[in-house]
Scaffold this active site. Structure first.
Site, mmCIF file in Angstrom:
data_model
loop_
_atom_site.group_PDB
_atom_site.id
_atom_site.type_symbol
_atom_site.label_atom_id
_atom_site.label_comp_id
_atom_site.label_asym_id
_atom_site.label_seq_id
_atom_site.Cartn_x
_atom_site.Cartn_y
_atom_site.Cartn_z
ATOM 1 N N THR A 20 0.845 -1.198 0.000
ATOM 2 C CA THR A 20 0.000 0.000 0.000
ATOM 3 C C THR A 20 0.879 1.247 0.000
ATOM 4 O O THR A 20 1.939 1.253 0.623
ATOM 5 C CB THR A 20 -0.910 0.006 1.253
ATOM 6 O OG1 THR A 20 -1.809 -1.106 1.163
ATOM 7 C CG2 THR A 20 -1.720 1.285 1.361
ATOM 8 N N GLU B 240 -0.981 -4.806 6.461
ATOM 9 C CA GLU B 240 0.344 -5.018 5.862
ATOM 10 C C GLU B 240 1.170 -5.974 6.706
ATOM 11 O O GLU B 240 1.855 -6.851 6.192
ATOM 12 C CB GLU B 240 1.084 -3.677 5.743
ATOM 13 C CG GLU B 240 0.515 -2.749 4.678
ATOM 14 C CD GLU B 240 1.161 -1.387 4.694
ATOM 15 O OE1 GLU B 240 1.524 -0.915 5.802
ATOM 16 O OE2 GLU B 240 1.311 -0.777 3.623
HETATM 17 O O1 DER Z 1 1.527 2.873 4.935
HETATM 18 C C1 DER Z 1 2.516 2.206 4.567
HETATM 19 O O2 DER Z 1 3.060 1.351 5.291
HETATM 20 C C2 DER Z 1 3.133 2.527 3.236
HETATM 21 O O3 DER Z 1 3.768 1.384 2.705
HETATM 22 C C3 DER Z 1 4.140 3.633 3.466
HETATM 23 O O4 DER Z 1 4.929 3.250 4.501
HETATM 24 C C4 DER Z 1 4.987 3.933 2.238
HETATM 25 O O5 DER Z 1 4.247 4.759 1.469
HETATM 26 P P1 DER Z 1 4.875 5.581 0.253
HETATM 27 O O6 DER Z 1 5.425 4.542 -0.706
HETATM 28 O O7 DER Z 1 3.680 6.306 -0.275
HETATM 29 O O8 DER Z 1 5.939 6.477 0.809
#
Ligand code: DER
Length: 225
Positions: free
Chosen positions: A28, A105
């Site tokens: 995500t 996650e």
């Molecule tokens: O919410 C999450 O864990 C996402 O993976 C975040 O940590 C990374 O998001 P980005 O790729 O938009 O910086």
């Protein structure tokens, strides 16, 4: 390269680590977004994979990209997770949850054999904690949890908001952003946080990442197992 271009390059490079027959965890965030676009391209070209989404947003992107998806309960295990991070330390310990999806996650990461973290170089830190640590909490008594963390560590703990109201996670919980500044003992903090009644999960990922794929402003992408 712009930050978005770095993430786009990373996403497409990450898709090369997915082979037919795999059950993958689909991450995500804005970096994972590009991975999902690239995955959709490869599925169009015949890649045969099943993806377990780490959020509703990711499930929607998988559907949009015609990537076959299953829920975590529909698979026995996951071969490989590809997901982003907010901070990565030299031991591949992570802070995640910037996108509000760290509960799902972490459950997907826990079911996986391997996890490649996709991140632009700005996420690399020597010590975790500059990024506020997300802690998912049950709304019923979130203020008690907020006060306990804030008072115990003498730090700011804020309720994440969206459009002026508390952000609600996919699972109906609030998220507290804990401004530790530096986290000297992530293992101890992880244990302490998760034993507070009302804490659902925190954003410390201490034993899941098995490799990183880091994108640099000069266009370089470095894979480190
Ligand atoms: O919410 C999450 O864990 C996402 O993976 C975040 O940590 C990374 O998001 P980005 O790729 O938009 O910086």
């Amino acid at each position: 390269l712009s930050n978005d271009d770095i993430k786009k390059n990373l996403g497409f490079a990450a898709a090369d680590y997915v082979s037919s027959g795999m059950t993958i965890g689909a991450g995500t965030g804005t970096t994972a977004y590009w991975f999902l676009q690239a995955l959709g391209e490869k599925v169009k070209q015949g890649l045969d994979v099943v993806a377990v989404p780490t959020s509703t947003a990711t499930a929607n992107l998988l559907i949009e990209n015609n990537v076959p998806l299953k829920t975590l309960n529909e698979v026995d295990k996951i071969d490989l997770v590809l997901d982003g991070a907010d901070e990565i330390d030299p031991a591949f310990r992570l802070i995640k949850g910037g996108g509000g999806a760290h509960l799902q996650e972490k459950m997907v990461a826990a079911a996986a054999d391997r996890m490649i973290v996709l991140a632009d170089a700005s996420k690399l830190v020597s010590q975790l904690g500059r990024f506020p640590l997300p802690v998912e909490v049950v709304p019923f008594g979130y203020r008690q949890v907020q006060q306990k963390i804030a008072k115990t560590y003498g730090i700011d703990v804020t309720v994440r908001e969206k459009f002026g109201a508390p952000f609600i996670s996919d699972h109906g919980h609030y998220i507290l952003d804990c401004h530790f500044g530096t986290i000297a003992d992530p293992l101890n903090l992880h244990a302490w946080l998760n034993q507070i009644p009302g804490v659902v999960e925190n954003g410390l990922f201490l034993q899941y990442a098995t490799a990183t794929l880091i994108g640099y402003p000069d266009g370089n992408i470095i894979f480190t197992p």
